[in-house]
Design an enzyme around this catalytic site. Structure first.
Site, PDB file in Angstrom:
ATOM      1  N   HIS A   1      41.731  36.028  40.499  1.00  0.00           N
ATOM      2  CA  HIS A   1      42.405  34.899  41.138  1.00  0.00           C
ATOM      3  C   HIS A   1      43.060  34.044  40.059  1.00  0.00           C
ATOM      4  CE1 HIS A   1      39.901  34.800  45.111  1.00  0.00           C
ATOM      5  NE2 HIS A   1      40.194  36.040  44.739  1.00  0.00           N
TER       6      HIS A   1
ATOM      7  N   GLU B   1      43.264  30.817  39.463  1.00  0.00           N
ATOM      8  CA  GLU B   1      42.492  29.755  38.817  1.00  0.00           C
ATOM      9  C   GLU B   1      41.370  30.303  37.945  1.00  0.00           C
ATOM     10  OE1 GLU B   1      42.839  30.506  42.104  1.00  0.00           O
ATOM     11  OE2 GLU B   1      41.586  29.140  43.270  1.00  0.00           O
TER      12      GLU B   1
ATOM     13  N   CYS C   1      38.794  29.116  46.615  1.00  0.00           N
ATOM     14  CA  CYS C   1      37.752  29.751  47.415  1.00  0.00           C
ATOM     15  C   CYS C   1      36.384  29.416  46.817  1.00  0.00           C
ATOM     16  CB  CYS C   1      37.960  31.269  47.423  1.00  0.00           C
ATOM     17  SG  CYS C   1      37.670  32.065  45.813  1.00  0.00           S
TER      18      CYS C   1
END
Length: 157
Positions: A61, A63, A91
């Site tokens: 992901h 981030e 998330c």
């Protein structure tokens, strides 16, 4: 209090623009268009976008990759002075990472009502039961961030 170079601080709005640039790069590479930047003491130390398709790694992901790069750039896993700016609400995996990395602040654009762990479904950054909490700023350039995601997914249909 400015950064060491006395350069003007970028606003959350401007930083989200950098994250949106990363998200657009992701889309060009066939990735879900999510981008992230990490700022430490006023300086951008990492910029990344989703790479799950390219790497076939479910943890790639934007981030998570950006926080990993930021820790390497500053030479510490403790990122208390860091702000993570991401186009989509993190998330649970990414919000948990930010708790564990001791991130100081998280700024996100679009809300994720299906997966969001910074206010929509869960609030991991402000859960006093955890060993760290971070400030969360939501809805920065949310419409632009949402539109980028919507146009990407409509193109797949």
């Amino acid at each position: 209090m400015g950064d060491a170079q006395n350069a003007p601080q970028l606003s959350d709005h401007e930083l989200m623009g950098l994250a949106l640039e990363e998200a657009r790069l992701a889309a060009e590479q066939g990735e879900v268009p999510i981008g992230a930047v990490v700022v430490v003491d006023g300086k951008v130390v990492a910029r990344r976008h989703n790479e799950r398709e390219q790497s076939q790694d479910p943890t790639s992901h934007a981030e998570l990759l950006a926080v990993r790069d930021a820790a390497a750039a500053v030479g510490s896993w403790r990122l208390e002075n860091a702000t993570v700016v991401v186009t989509l609400e993190p998330c649970a995996m990414c919000a948990g990472l930010m708790v564990n990395a001791r991130v100081g602040r998280v700024v996100f654009g679009a809300r994720s009502y299906e997966n969001g762990a910074c206010g929509s479904l869960y609030s991991l950054g402000s859960d006093p039961r955890l060993n760290h909490e971070f400030e969360t700023i939501s809805d920065v350039r949310a419409e632009e961030c949402s539109e980028l995601l919507s146009s990407y997914f409509s193109g797949l249909r």
